[in-house]
Motif scaffolding. Structure first.
Motif, PDB file in Angstrom:
ATOM      1  N   ASP A   1      28.540 130.578  73.668  1.00 14.01           N
ATOM      2  CA  ASP A   1      28.726 131.658  72.687  1.00 14.01           C
ATOM      3  C   ASP A   1      27.771 132.800  73.019  1.00 14.01           C
ATOM      4  O   ASP A   1      26.576 132.711  72.741  1.00 14.01           O
ATOM      5  N   GLU A   2      28.283 133.838  73.619  1.00  9.78           N
ATOM      6  CA  GLU A   2      27.498 135.017  74.018  1.00  9.78           C
ATOM      7  C   GLU A   2      26.161 134.599  74.657  1.00  9.78           C
ATOM      8  O   GLU A   2      25.089 135.024  74.193  1.00  9.78           O
ATOM      9  N   PRO A   3      26.209 133.779  75.721  1.00  9.00           N
ATOM     10  CA  PRO A   3      24.956 133.221  76.252  1.00  9.00           C
ATOM     11  C   PRO A   3      24.071 134.252  76.934  1.00  9.00           C
ATOM     12  O   PRO A   3      22.892 133.989  77.142  1.00  9.00           O
TER      13      PRO A   3
ATOM     14  N   GLU B   1      38.350 136.782  49.389  1.00 15.24           N
ATOM     15  CA  GLU B   1      38.723 135.916  50.496  1.00 15.24           C
ATOM     16  C   GLU B   1      38.752 136.692  51.816  1.00 15.24           C
ATOM     17  O   GLU B   1      39.240 137.817  51.865  1.00 15.24           O
ATOM     18  N   ARG B   2      38.200 136.093  52.833  1.00 17.31           N
ATOM     19  CA  ARG B   2      38.157 136.777  54.132  1.00 17.31           C
ATOM     20  C   ARG B   2      38.786 135.871  55.183  1.00 17.31           C
ATOM     21  O   ARG B   2      38.404 134.713  55.330  1.00 17.31           O
ATOM     22  N   LEU B   3      39.765 136.418  55.898  1.00 14.92           N
ATOM     23  CA  LEU B   3      40.437 135.645  56.934  1.00 14.92           C
ATOM     24  C   LEU B   3      39.701 135.865  58.249  1.00 14.92           C
ATOM     25  O   LEU B   3      39.879 136.880  58.915  1.00 14.92           O
ATOM     26  N   ALA B   4      38.833 134.914  58.600  1.00 16.48           N
ATOM     27  CA  ALA B   4      38.015 135.086  59.813  1.00 16.48           C
ATOM     28  C   ALA B   4      38.783 134.694  61.062  1.00 16.48           C
ATOM     29  O   ALA B   4      38.534 135.222  62.146  1.00 16.48           O
ATOM     30  N   LEU B   5      39.725 133.751  60.909  1.00 21.88           N
ATOM     31  CA  LEU B   5      40.590 133.358  62.026  1.00 21.88           C
ATOM     32  C   LEU B   5      42.006 133.256  61.494  1.00 21.88           C
ATOM     33  O   LEU B   5      42.240 132.617  60.465  1.00 21.88           O
TER      34      LEU B   5
ATOM     35  N   GLY C   1      35.796 139.924  72.234  1.00 20.14           N
ATOM     36  CA  GLY C   1      36.036 140.605  70.963  1.00 20.14           C
ATOM     37  C   GLY C   1      34.781 141.301  70.483  1.00 20.14           C
ATOM     38  O   GLY C   1      33.674 140.896  70.846  1.00 20.14           O
ATOM     39  N   PRO C   2      34.924 142.342  69.661  1.00 18.77           N
ATOM     40  CA  PRO C   2      33.746 143.046  69.146  1.00 18.77           C
ATOM     41  C   PRO C   2      33.048 142.225  68.059  1.00 18.77           C
ATOM     42  O   PRO C   2      33.527 141.147  67.686  1.00 18.77           O
ATOM     43  N   ASN C   3      31.952 142.730  67.520  1.00 17.25           N
ATOM     44  CA  ASN C   3      31.234 142.041  66.438  1.00 17.25           C
ATOM     45  C   ASN C   3      32.184 141.796  65.272  1.00 17.25           C
ATOM     46  O   ASN C   3      32.960 142.675  64.907  1.00 17.25           O
ATOM     47  N   GLY C   4      32.109 140.600  64.729  1.00 19.02           N
ATOM     48  CA  GLY C   4      32.921 140.282  63.551  1.00 19.02           C
ATOM     49  C   GLY C   4      34.364 139.925  63.856  1.00 19.02           C
ATOM     50  O   GLY C   4      35.164 139.737  62.938  1.00 19.02           O
ATOM     51  N   ALA C   5      34.720 139.794  65.139  1.00 16.00           N
ATOM     52  CA  ALA C   5      36.122 139.535  65.499  1.00 16.00           C
ATOM     53  C   ALA C   5      36.568 138.120  65.142  1.00 16.00           C
ATOM     54  O   ALA C   5      37.752 137.865  64.927  1.00 16.00           O
ATOM     55  N   GLY C   6      35.617 137.190  65.105  1.00 17.42           N
ATOM     56  CA  GLY C   6      35.982 135.807  64.794  1.00 17.42           C
ATOM     57  C   GLY C   6      35.598 134.819  65.892  1.00 17.42           C
ATOM     58  O   GLY C   6      35.895 133.627  65.789  1.00 17.42           O
ATOM     59  N   LYS C   7      34.916 135.284  66.909  1.00 19.09           N
ATOM     60  CA  LYS C   7      34.580 134.424  68.062  1.00 19.09           C
ATOM     61  C   LYS C   7      33.697 133.238  67.627  1.00 19.09           C
ATOM     62  O   LYS C   7      33.998 132.093  67.917  1.00 19.09           O
ATOM     63  N   THR C   8      32.597 133.576  66.929  1.00 20.48           N
ATOM     64  CA  THR C   8      31.665 132.509  66.547  1.00 20.48           C
ATOM     65  C   THR C   8      32.326 131.525  65.594  1.00 20.48           C
ATOM     66  O   THR C   8      32.120 130.308  65.707  1.00 20.48           O
ATOM     67  N   THR C   9      33.132 132.031  64.678  1.00 19.85           N
ATOM     68  CA  THR C   9      33.835 131.128  63.750  1.00 19.85           C
ATOM     69  C   THR C   9      34.694 130.144  64.541  1.00 19.85           C
ATOM     70  O   THR C   9      34.691 128.933  64.285  1.00 19.85           O
ATOM     71  N   CYS C  10      35.412 130.672  65.529  1.00 20.47           N
ATOM     72  CA  CYS C  10      36.269 129.815  66.356  1.00 20.47           C
ATOM     73  C   CYS C  10      35.426 128.752  67.070  1.00 20.47           C
ATOM     74  O   CYS C  10      35.738 127.558  67.023  1.00 20.47           O
TER      75      CYS C  10
ATOM     76  N   LYS D   1      39.569 130.594  56.475  1.00 21.47           N
ATOM     77  CA  LYS D   1      39.344 131.563  55.386  1.00 21.47           C
ATOM     78  C   LYS D   1      37.982 131.290  54.803  1.00 21.47           C
ATOM     79  O   LYS D   1      37.642 130.133  54.550  1.00 21.47           O
ATOM     80  N   PHE D   2      37.200 132.345  54.578  1.00 17.89           N
ATOM     81  CA  PHE D   2      35.938 132.206  53.862  1.00 17.89           C
ATOM     82  C   PHE D   2      36.126 132.805  52.486  1.00 17.89           C
ATOM     83  O   PHE D   2      36.767 133.853  52.349  1.00 17.89           O
ATOM     84  N   SER D   3      35.568 132.152  51.470  1.00 17.14           N
ATOM     85  CA  SER D   3      35.625 132.743  50.137  1.00 17.14           C
ATOM     86  C   SER D   3      34.237 133.244  49.780  1.00 17.14           C
ATOM     87  O   SER D   3      33.264 132.501  49.876  1.00 17.14           O
TER      88      SER D   3
HETATM   89  N1  ATP Z   1      29.960 131.788  56.381  1.00 15.30           N
HETATM   90  C1  ATP Z   1      30.668 132.892  56.218  1.00 15.30           C
HETATM   91  N2  ATP Z   1      31.027 133.325  54.996  1.00 15.30           N
HETATM   92  C2  ATP Z   1      31.762 134.445  54.808  1.00 15.30           C
HETATM   93  N3  ATP Z   1      32.222 135.205  55.825  1.00 15.30           N
HETATM   94  C3  ATP Z   1      31.896 134.825  57.087  1.00 15.30           C
HETATM   95  C4  ATP Z   1      31.099 133.666  57.352  1.00 15.30           C
HETATM   96  N4  ATP Z   1      30.966 133.539  58.700  1.00 15.30           N
HETATM   97  C5  ATP Z   1      31.623 134.579  59.252  1.00 15.30           C
HETATM   98  N5  ATP Z   1      32.186 135.343  58.293  1.00 15.30           N
HETATM   99  C6  ATP Z   1      33.002 136.548  58.488  1.00 15.30           C
HETATM  100  O1  ATP Z   1      34.056 136.202  59.373  1.00 15.30           O
HETATM  101  C7  ATP Z   1      34.310 137.270  60.285  1.00 15.30           C
HETATM  102  C8  ATP Z   1      34.181 136.767  61.723  1.00 15.30           C
HETATM  103  O2  ATP Z   1      32.803 136.523  61.994  1.00 15.30           O
HETATM  104  P1  ATP Z   1      32.282 135.874  63.366  1.00 15.30           P
HETATM  105  O3  ATP Z   1      30.824 135.633  63.220  1.00 15.30           O
HETATM  106  O4  ATP Z   1      33.143 134.715  63.710  1.00 15.30           O
HETATM  107  O5  ATP Z   1      32.553 137.056  64.390  1.00 15.30           O
HETATM  108  P2  ATP Z   1      32.061 137.240  65.891  1.00 15.30           P
HETATM  109  O6  ATP Z   1      33.251 137.664  66.674  1.00 15.30           O
HETATM  110  O7  ATP Z   1      31.371 136.021  66.364  1.00 15.30           O
HETATM  111  O8  ATP Z   1      31.039 138.434  65.759  1.00 15.30           O
HETATM  112  P3  ATP Z   1      29.541 138.588  66.300  1.00 15.30           P
HETATM  113  O9  ATP Z   1      29.678 138.987  67.730  1.00 15.30           O
HETATM  114  O10 ATP Z   1      28.999 139.677  65.423  1.00 15.30           O
HETATM  115  O11 ATP Z   1      28.842 137.274  66.098  1.00 15.30           O
HETATM  116  C9  ATP Z   1      33.332 138.377  59.951  1.00 15.30           C
HETATM  117  O12 ATP Z   1      33.990 139.299  59.123  1.00 15.30           O
HETATM  118  C10 ATP Z   1      32.227 137.654  59.199  1.00 15.30           C
HETATM  119  O13 ATP Z   1      31.598 138.516  58.283  1.00 15.30           O
END
Ligand code: ATP
Length: 274
Positions: free
Chosen positions: A162-164, A18-22, A39-48, A10-12
């Motif tokens: 990560d998206e190399p 609050e945003r549930l990224a994963l 996953g598309p942009n913003g799906a949560g891949k990079t967070t994972c 969760k990101f605050s």
């Molecule tokens: N540091 C942060 N603070 C707040 N929200 C964040 C943060 N990092 C990511 N998010 C949010 O978490 C969600 C997942 O983001 P993430 O970067 O993991 O997606 P992604 O699948 O890698 O997308 P992309 O292909 O655009 O990089 C998005 O809604 C993003 O805005």
């Protein structure tokens, strides 16, 4: 070798709350396997992937890499992973050889062993002709090769990509894909995130489709096609995402109704005091 169990982040944010990224993400990856995160942009891949590479801490759930928990044993995890993204830094004033050697030293590899390792990597990735090329003079393709070399210099059993291939032309992207395939053939355990369907179909042994921080489906491409009765992986992707959006919209409507049950009731009395 990689095990995720209900991993949640969760990101605050003071603006958006609050945003549930994963959201309770679970999967595992074995040695000699390429696992695709699609996953598309913003799906949560990079967070994972940032949690797996110990840059971020999970809010709950766990991720174990080569027997070590990413939250409690980050140093042991870092020694066992190689991370590469499309913007992994290359220093302008270092040659290809110097840069990879520099990272090898950071991992504490003794010099004699490191030189041997560099010889092997430069031959395998066909980088011998760019040994002396400075970062500032490298083409994008050269930079990608150096980034891969840098990520594997300590011979980690786990690789995270990560998206190399993002932003690369087809020829360079192809070389990156071949390098990833050869790492799998060496028995590495690989996670590969992308939003390019063709790449997952070509490269990945199993995939997870991730959207809004949740895994909507996972399995081999053939298993997904059979389970969802859809041969076209792109169509399957859109169907799953649309169903998730529809479910989310329904959920929001139900929430609004429970918060404002009388909004449609025109007989509401409003008392105005002087
Ligand atoms: N540091 C942060 N603070 C707040 N929200 C964040 C943060 N990092 C990511 N998010 C949010 O978490 C969600 C997942 O983001 P993430 O970067 O993991 O997606 P992604 O699948 O890698 O997308 P992309 O292909 O655009 O990089 C998005 O809604 C993003 O805005």
């Amino acid at each position: 070798m990689i095990q995720l169990d209900r991993l949640t982040k969760k990101f605050s944010d003071f603006k958006t709350g609050e945003r549930l990224a994963l959201d309770h993400v679970s999967f595992d990856v074995k040695p000699g396997e390429i696992f695709g995160l699609l996953g598309p942009n913003g799906a949560g891949k990079t967070t994972c992937l940032r949690i797996l590479s110990t840059v971020l801490k999970p809010s709950s759930g766990s991720a174990i890499i080569a027997g070590y928990d990413v939250a409690t044993h980050p140093a042991q995890v870092r020694a066992r992973i190689g991370f590469m993204s499309n913007n992994t830094g290359i220093y302008d004033r270092m040659t290809a050889w110097e840069l990879v050697e520099y990272y090898g030293r950071l991992y504490g590899i003794p010099q004699a062993q490191l030189t041997q390792r560099l010889e092997t990597i430069f031959s395998t990735l066909q980088m011998n002709e760019i040994r002396e090329v400075l970062g500032s003079k490298m083409s994008t393709g050269m930079k990608q090769k150096v980034s891969i070399a840098r990520a594997i210099v300590h011979d980690p059993p786990v690789m995270i990509f990560d998206e190399p291939t993002s932003g690369l032309d087809v020829l360079v992207a192809r070389r990156v894909i071949h390098a990833v395939e050869s790492l799998r053939d060496q028995g590495k355990c690989i996670i590969f995130s992308t939003h390019i369907m063709r790449e997952v179909e070509k490269l990945c042994d199993r995939i997870a489709i991730i959207y809004r921080g949740r895994i909507l489906a996972q399995g081999s491409i053939e298993e997904l096609r059979d389970t969802h009765h859809q041969r076209d992986i792109e169509e399957l992707f859109f169907e799953l995402i649309s169903a998730c959006d529809a479910e989310e919209a329904e959920h929001l409507r139900a929430n609004e109704d429970s918060i404002n049950p009388g909004l449609d009731d025109t007989s509401t009395n409003v008392e105005v005091r002087p």
